[in-house]
Design a protein around this motif. Structure first.
Motif, PDB file in Angstrom:
ATOM      1  N   PRO A  44       0.616  -0.932  -0.205  1.00  0.00           N
ATOM      2  CA  PRO A  44       0.136   0.229   0.042  1.00  0.00           C
ATOM      3  C   PRO A  44       1.064   1.330  -0.393  1.00  0.00           C
ATOM      4  CG  PRO A  44      -1.128  -1.163   1.302  1.00  0.00           C
ATOM      5  CD  PRO A  44       0.429  -2.153   0.871  1.00  0.00           C
ATOM      6  N   SER A  45       1.682   1.266   1.004  1.00  0.00           N
ATOM      7  CA  SER A  45       2.657   2.476   0.669  1.00  0.00           C
ATOM      8  C   SER A  45       3.128   3.053  -0.199  1.00  0.00           C
ATOM      9  CB  SER A  45       3.467   2.788   2.384  1.00  0.00           C
ATOM     10  OG  SER A  45       4.207   1.572   2.648  1.00  0.00           O
ATOM     11  N   SER A  46       3.676   2.288  -0.810  1.00  0.00           N
ATOM     12  CA  SER A  46       4.497   1.891  -2.211  1.00  0.00           C
ATOM     13  C   SER A  46       4.098   1.889  -3.648  1.00  0.00           C
ATOM     14  CB  SER A  46       5.919   1.287  -1.947  1.00  0.00           C
ATOM     15  OG  SER A  46       5.788  -0.300  -1.814  1.00  0.00           O
ATOM     16  N   GLY A  96     -10.746  -3.364  -4.665  1.00  0.00           N
ATOM     17  CA  GLY A  96     -11.775  -3.719  -3.742  1.00  0.00           C
ATOM     18  C   GLY A  96     -10.828  -3.096  -2.507  1.00  0.00           C
ATOM     19  N   GLY A  97      -9.809  -2.942  -2.771  1.00  0.00           N
ATOM     20  CA  GLY A  97      -8.895  -2.348  -1.829  1.00  0.00           C
ATOM     21  C   GLY A  97      -9.000  -3.385  -0.010  1.00  0.00           C
ATOM     22  N   GLY A  98      -9.384  -4.907  -0.397  1.00  0.00           N
ATOM     23  CA  GLY A  98      -9.707  -6.021   0.777  1.00  0.00           C
ATOM     24  C   GLY A  98      -8.045  -6.585   0.257  1.00  0.00           C
ATOM     25  N   GLY A 144       2.406  -6.024   5.817  1.00  0.00           N
ATOM     26  CA  GLY A 144       1.614  -6.423   6.734  1.00  0.00           C
ATOM     27  C   GLY A 144      -0.080  -7.632   5.738  1.00  0.00           C
ATOM     28  N   SER A 145      -0.025  -7.604   4.809  1.00  0.00           N
ATOM     29  CA  SER A 145      -0.466  -7.950   3.319  1.00  0.00           C
ATOM     30  C   SER A 145      -0.142  -9.014   3.176  1.00  0.00           C
ATOM     31  CB  SER A 145      -0.374  -6.557   2.023  1.00  0.00           C
ATOM     32  OG  SER A 145      -0.634  -5.262   2.736  1.00  0.00           O
ATOM     33  N   ALA A 146       0.893  -9.633   3.658  1.00  0.00           N
ATOM     34  CA  ALA A 146       0.621 -10.888   3.158  1.00  0.00           C
ATOM     35  C   ALA A 146       0.954 -12.236   4.180  1.00  0.00           C
ATOM     36  CB  ALA A 146       2.341 -10.790   3.213  1.00  0.00           C
ATOM     37  N   ARG A 164       9.018  -4.990   3.304  1.00  0.00           N
ATOM     38  CA  ARG A 164       9.306  -5.043   4.812  1.00  0.00           C
ATOM     39  C   ARG A 164       9.502  -3.454   5.997  1.00  0.00           C
ATOM     40  NH1 ARG A 164      11.813  -9.354   9.093  1.00  0.00           N
ATOM     41  NH2 ARG A 164      11.607  -8.251  11.207  1.00  0.00           N
ATOM     42  N   ASN A 165       9.013  -3.107   6.198  1.00  0.00           N
ATOM     43  CA  ASN A 165       8.945  -1.381   6.965  1.00  0.00           C
ATOM     44  C   ASN A 165       8.436  -2.268   8.171  1.00  0.00           C
ATOM     45  OD1 ASN A 165       6.037  -1.564   6.753  1.00  0.00           O
ATOM     46  ND2 ASN A 165       6.510   0.179   5.503  1.00  0.00           N
ATOM     47  N   GLU A 166       8.385  -2.872   9.068  1.00  0.00           N
ATOM     48  CA  GLU A 166       7.711  -2.868  10.214  1.00  0.00           C
ATOM     49  C   GLU A 166       6.359  -1.619  10.718  1.00  0.00           C
ATOM     50  OE1 GLU A 166      11.375  -3.920  13.093  1.00  0.00           O
ATOM     51  OE2 GLU A 166      11.635  -4.782  10.999  1.00  0.00           O
ATOM     52  N   ALA A 192       2.533   1.327   7.087  1.00  0.00           N
ATOM     53  CA  ALA A 192       3.615   2.982   7.239  1.00  0.00           C
ATOM     54  C   ALA A 192       1.550   3.686   6.090  1.00  0.00           C
ATOM     55  CB  ALA A 192       3.804   2.588   5.715  1.00  0.00           C
ATOM     56  N   ILE A 193       1.281   2.934   5.373  1.00  0.00           N
ATOM     57  CA  ILE A 193      -0.477   3.613   5.110  1.00  0.00           C
ATOM     58  C   ILE A 193      -1.259   3.622   5.632  1.00  0.00           C
ATOM     59  CG2 ILE A 193      -1.242   1.875   4.566  1.00  0.00           C
ATOM     60  CD1 ILE A 193      -1.128   4.374   1.348  1.00  0.00           C
ATOM     61  N   LEU A 194      -1.423   3.523   7.199  1.00  0.00           N
ATOM     62  CA  LEU A 194      -2.142   3.941   7.589  1.00  0.00           C
ATOM     63  C   LEU A 194      -1.239   5.538   9.078  1.00  0.00           C
ATOM     64  CD1 LEU A 194      -3.718   0.417   9.211  1.00  0.00           C
ATOM     65  CD2 LEU A 194      -4.339   2.116   7.116  1.00  0.00           C
TER      66      LEU A 194
HETATM   67  C1  TPP Z   1      -8.397  -7.241   5.046  1.00  0.00           C
HETATM   68  C2  TPP Z   1      -8.334  -5.502   5.461  1.00  0.00           C
HETATM   69  N1  TPP Z   1      -8.157  -5.345   6.467  1.00  0.00           N
HETATM   70  C3  TPP Z   1      -7.493  -3.996   6.777  1.00  0.00           C
HETATM   71  C4  TPP Z   1      -7.572  -3.344   5.676  1.00  0.00           C
HETATM   72  C5  TPP Z   1      -6.504  -2.270   6.457  1.00  0.00           C
HETATM   73  N2  TPP Z   1      -4.876  -1.554   5.391  1.00  0.00           N
HETATM   74  C6  TPP Z   1      -5.191  -1.382   4.502  1.00  0.00           C
HETATM   75  S1  TPP Z   1      -3.522  -1.048   3.923  1.00  0.00           S
HETATM   76  C7  TPP Z   1      -2.821  -1.719   5.354  1.00  0.00           C
HETATM   77  C8  TPP Z   1      -2.096  -2.209   5.937  1.00  0.00           C
HETATM   78  C9  TPP Z   1      -1.269  -3.021   4.886  1.00  0.00           C
HETATM   79  O1  TPP Z   1       0.084  -2.930   5.606  1.00  0.00           O
HETATM   80  P1  TPP Z   1       1.643  -3.371   4.867  1.00  0.00           P
HETATM   81  O2  TPP Z   1       1.281  -4.561   3.669  1.00  0.00           O
HETATM   82  O3  TPP Z   1       2.287  -4.273   5.117  1.00  0.00           O
HETATM   83  O4  TPP Z   1       1.765  -2.261   3.703  1.00  0.00           O
HETATM   84  P2  TPP Z   1       2.215  -1.145   4.136  1.00  0.00           P
HETATM   85  O5  TPP Z   1       1.432   0.070   4.439  1.00  0.00           O
HETATM   86  O6  TPP Z   1       3.473  -0.563   5.482  1.00  0.00           O
HETATM   87  O7  TPP Z   1       2.968  -0.030   2.710  1.00  0.00           O
HETATM   88  C10 TPP Z   1      -4.406  -2.246   5.770  1.00  0.00           C
HETATM   89  C11 TPP Z   1      -4.329  -3.084   7.529  1.00  0.00           C
HETATM   90  C12 TPP Z   1      -7.447  -3.654   4.277  1.00  0.00           C
HETATM   91  N3  TPP Z   1      -7.578  -2.665   3.794  1.00  0.00           N
HETATM   92  N4  TPP Z   1      -8.153  -4.942   4.381  1.00  0.00           N
END
Ligand code: TPP
Length: 532
Positions: A379-381, A402-404, A431-433, A456-458, A461-463
């Protein structure tokens, strides 16, 4: 006499649906009995993963895809992925088991007492067959509807004692043999008028959306842009799940931002905007402003009546995107407008320690073969990847519209199964993985050679970025320390490496891209949001 099961599999066979994604339970075993040799069953270990894999497979193959889920709890687990499939317009024929008919009214264990209502808002059609003999016709109904525009998932609940019942072969034969097609071109008078409006504009632009790719309209979009000298924008990244125009083409201008004000501003200077195969528009953050530049007109071509009806501005034609762009191409002359200026090459990523996600994406851009496919859920990149890569072949990019979360990892497995000859890279946040982590097991079990590139950014980030944008302070739950995705992947049997820096990343990535089994590369990156 044939049984319901024999007729159902014959129907799936006739529709070319010989790959089935599923997770079985006791209520589904009667369907799977004597599973035919010419079918392939792809096991997913959780239902959201099953539907996510089928979504990727359906999109990348262009074919309606069979999914079999476990009764109420299985369908419940799958709901988020069914929502995604609807947003992605992925044609899925989803079936689920149900208690035997004699025990439904008494609600014996595993009865789904309102089976058709459970997935109802996220599917085009939701149904429970009233009689066993109706299963073939109900499956035919679902398969046709899933494939008609706008494509999407449908759901049929089937009691477990239906499969052995005998059917009238003549009736079932009709259901099996029927063909339904639904690609309709726009009214020629509308096309002629559109050609005139386009020709009369002094500075028109084209916006290419996901349905250009899904309808096979790349060539028509390129030819139209070249003939009319149109600068071309990709529809906004988060909601635009596929690419409709080569990012390396000189007419390509970039990706529109996903918010009203900035998008309107980006189109400044254009007096006519033709949108092909996109909703108007997949906005997300609410940044108000003019929908369009002062005086600009917009016309959309979409095969989705709802997209046409709900658009907040402009006119729309409900019609097949490919057929309509081809008709429009025939109706417009070579323009003498100035050709658009080509985009400059991607900006070199900023130096950082640890490296930035942009550096990772730039390295991927160097190593990915021309026919490579990216499935993206980082999401953040997201924008950094879009700005560093210049994907230029049809079917090269899949993003969960859909963003899920959970789409990325599972869809990548389905995309690779549908496109075994093209290298697939799943670029995914750590996080997404986790939302679909068990898809790794399926990748190993079926030797699906996806490269999983874990950023991996720990943190989420997008939130953190959204918290800033929404002036939210002190929100908990936004950090992800010590999440070792490479170790988890090893547990699933994936050969996994941690890349410590750029050189190691290049080395492991290029080895993974040529591998015949799945590989995972985890790379530590700088935190925060990355746009370029
Ligand atoms: C099913 C679902 N639950 C929660 C979210 C909310 N959400 C959007 S982005 C995100 C964080 C994703 O983390 P990561 O993959 O580490 O990406 P980063 O933001 O660090 O790039 C979350 C929890 C979502 N989009 N879909």
């Amino acid at each position: 006499m044939a049984t319901v099961r024999e007729a159902a599999f014959e129907l799936l066979r006739e529709h070319g649906m010989t790959t089935m994604f599923g997770n079985p339970g006791s209520t589904e075993l009667p369907m799977l009995a004597e599973f035919p040799d010419d079918f392939r069953y792809v096991l997913g270990l959780q239902e959201a993963v099953v539907v996510g894999m089928a979504d990727g497979f359906a999109q990348a193959s262009g074919r309606t895809t069979a999914v079999n889920l476990h009764t109420a709890p299985g369908v419940g687990n799958a709901m988020g992925a069914i929502f995604n499939a609807q947003a992605n317009k992925a044609p899925l024929l989803i079936t689920a088991g149900q208690q035997v008919r004699a025990q439904v009214t008494m609600q014996a264990n595993l009865t789904n007492r309102d089976a058709a209502r459970v997935p109802h808002p996220f599917v085009k059609w939701s149904y429970e067959v009233p009689r066993a003999e109706d299963v073939p016709l109900a499956l035919a109904h679902g398969a046709h509807l899933a494939a008609l525009p706008p494509r999407g998932p449908v759901f049929v609940s089937i009691p477990m004692d239906d499969w052995g019942v005998e059917v009238d072969e003549s009736e079932a034969g009709h259901a099996i043999a029927r063909r339904v097609s639904g690609r309709a071109a726009a009214d020629p008078a509308d096309v002629a008028q559109l050609a005139e409006r386009l020709g009369a504009a002094s500075n028109p632009a084209l916006v290419a959306g996901p349905d250009v790719d899904a309808s096979g309209a790349w060539e028509a979009a390129i030819a139209l842009a070249e003939r009319q000298r149109l600068p071309v924008w990709a529809s906004p990244a988060p909601g635009g799940g596929r690419l409709g125009f080569p990012e390396g083409h000189p007419n390509f201008r970039g990706t529109l931002p996903p918010a009203i004000g900035p998008l309107g501003q980006m189109l400044e200077g254009h007096d006519f905007v033709l949108v092909a195969g996109s909703s108007i528009f997949p906005y997300y953050p609410y940044i108000p402003g003019p929908l369009l530049p002062e005086g600009a007109e917009l016309v959309a071509i979409t095969s989705d009546p709802d997209e046409a009806a709900r658009a907040p501005m402009g006119d729309a034609f409900v019609a097949d995107v490919k057929l309509t762009l081809e008709a429009l191409l025939d109706a417009v002359p070579e323009s003498d407008r100035q050709p658009p200026e080509p985009l400059p090459p991607p900006e070199p990523p900023p130096e950082a320690d640890p490296i930035s996600p942009s550096t990772v994406h730039a390295a991927l851009g160097e190593l990915l073969p021309d026919d490579g496919i990216v499935v993206l859920e980082s999401p953040s990149s997201t924008m950094a990847l879009r700005n560093q890569l210049r994907l230029s072949r049809p079917g090269s990019y899949y993003f969960g519209a859909g963003g899920g979360l959970g789409f990325g990892l599972s869809a990548a497995v389905g995309v690779q199964l549908a496109q075994p000859d093209r290298p697939v890279v799943c670029v995914i946040g750590e996080g997404s993985a986790q939302y679909a982590i068990s898809a790794l097991w399926t990748a190993v079990a079926y030797r699906v050679p996806v490269t999983f590139l874990v950023i991996r950014n720990e943190e989420y980030a997008i939130l953190k970025w959204f918290a800033d944008a929404e002036s939210v302070e002190g929100a908990p739950g936004l950090d992800l320390p010590a999440l070792d995705t490479a170790a988890i992947a090893s547990g699933y049997g994936v050969e996994s490496r941690k890349a410590g820096g750029l050189e190691e990343l290049r080395e492991t990535l290029s080895a993974s891209l040529g591998a015949e089994a799945p590989r995972l590369v985890e790379v530590g990156v700088a935190p925060g949001m990355h746009l370029f």
